[in-house]
Write an enzyme that holds these catalytic residues in place. Structure first.
Site, PDB file in Angstrom:
ATOM      1  N   ASP A   1       0.880  -1.160   0.000  1.00 50.34           N
ATOM      2  CA  ASP A   1       0.000   0.000   0.000  1.00 50.34           C
ATOM      3  C   ASP A   1       0.921   1.215   0.000  1.00 50.34           C
ATOM      4  O   ASP A   1       1.503   1.560   1.023  1.00 50.34           O
ATOM      5  CB  ASP A   1      -0.903  -0.009   1.233  1.00 50.34           C
ATOM      6  CG  ASP A   1      -1.864   1.166   1.256  1.00 50.34           C
ATOM      7  OD1 ASP A   1      -2.305   1.600   0.179  1.00 50.34           O
ATOM      8  OD2 ASP A   1      -2.170   1.651   2.366  1.00 50.34           O
TER       9      ASP A   1
ATOM     10  N   GLU B   1      -0.941  -0.948  -5.207  1.00 49.25           N
ATOM     11  CA  GLU B   1      -2.126  -0.181  -5.573  1.00 49.25           C
ATOM     12  C   GLU B   1      -1.770   0.928  -6.554  1.00 49.25           C
ATOM     13  O   GLU B   1      -0.772   1.620  -6.392  1.00 49.25           O
ATOM     14  CB  GLU B   1      -2.761   0.430  -4.322  1.00 49.25           C
ATOM     15  CG  GLU B   1      -4.093   1.082  -4.582  1.00 49.25           C
ATOM     16  CD  GLU B   1      -4.770   1.535  -3.311  1.00 49.25           C
ATOM     17  OE1 GLU B   1      -5.871   1.040  -3.040  1.00 49.25           O
ATOM     18  OE2 GLU B   1      -4.202   2.380  -2.596  1.00 49.25           O
TER      19      GLU B   1
ATOM     20  N   ASP C   1      -2.884   0.561   6.921  1.00 48.68           N
ATOM     21  CA  ASP C   1      -1.998   0.447   5.755  1.00 48.68           C
ATOM     22  C   ASP C   1      -1.553  -1.000   5.548  1.00 48.68           C
ATOM     23  O   ASP C   1      -1.449  -1.472   4.420  1.00 48.68           O
ATOM     24  CB  ASP C   1      -0.766   1.346   5.936  1.00 48.68           C
ATOM     25  CG  ASP C   1      -1.147   2.782   6.209  1.00 48.68           C
ATOM     26  OD1 ASP C   1      -1.503   3.486   5.252  1.00 48.68           O
ATOM     27  OD2 ASP C   1      -1.098   3.194   7.385  1.00 48.68           O
TER      28      ASP C   1
END
Length: 169
Positions: free
Chosen positions: A7, A67, A140
């Site tokens: 992330d 991501e 996260d």
């Protein structure tokens, strides 16, 4: 297959490593990489790169799932995250690890079956799919595990096709 979910961020980068074998998945480890506020941008980016290379070397993933950038309302934060994400992409390439990028909607769809699921729903399904006692913290790290699960659930559909495809009418 060892899948490292990332992330991306600037102050906090979440990571989560899972092992996937056919339909079975289990969590190996998760956590965060952080950079202290107040350091110059170049120093923080250097630290992210160094820490990411060390993490990849230590965890030895087969693939990285990260991501794609999503700009919400704060463009300034988005730019800082983009800087950090670029360093992470560089570290993955430098270490020779294949990298796959997923949008937030793709992660939601792969983990919950609904592309517009709420964050808490994704986190709870991540906990259930990995058979964990609690939702991983911080968020996260939970997001990173969701990214790893997304790749585990979709990588077979990304295999290159061999031969020709015939269309039937």
């Amino acid at each position: 297959m060892r899948i490292l979910g990332i992330d991306p961020g600037f102050a906090t980068i979440g990571f989560g490593l899972i092992e996937a074998e056919k339909a079975a998945v289990h969590m190996v480890t998760y956590g965060t990489i952080t950079t202290p506020a107040g350091l110059p941008l170049s120093r923080r980016l250097y630290q992210i790169g160094t820490d990411m290379e060390n993490l990849i070397g230590q965890l030895k993933p087969d693939v990285i799932s990260i991501e794609e950038l999503f700009f919400n309302t704060n463009i300034t934060t988005g730019i800082a995250v983009a800087h950090g994400r670029g360093v992470i992409l560089y570290a993955a390439e430098k270490c020779g690890i294949p990298l796959h990028e997923y949008t937030p909607s793709q992660v939601k769809m792969a983990v919950t079956g609904y592309g517009k699921a709420e964050k808490r729903q994704v986190m709870e399904m991540t906990r259930r799919l990995l058979k964990l006692g609690a939702v991983p913290r911080p968020d996260d790290a939970a997001d990173a595990l969701g990214l790893a699960l997304c790749h585990a659930r979709s990588f077979t559909s990304r295999l290159p096709q061999t031969g020709t495809v015939k269309e039937t009418i």
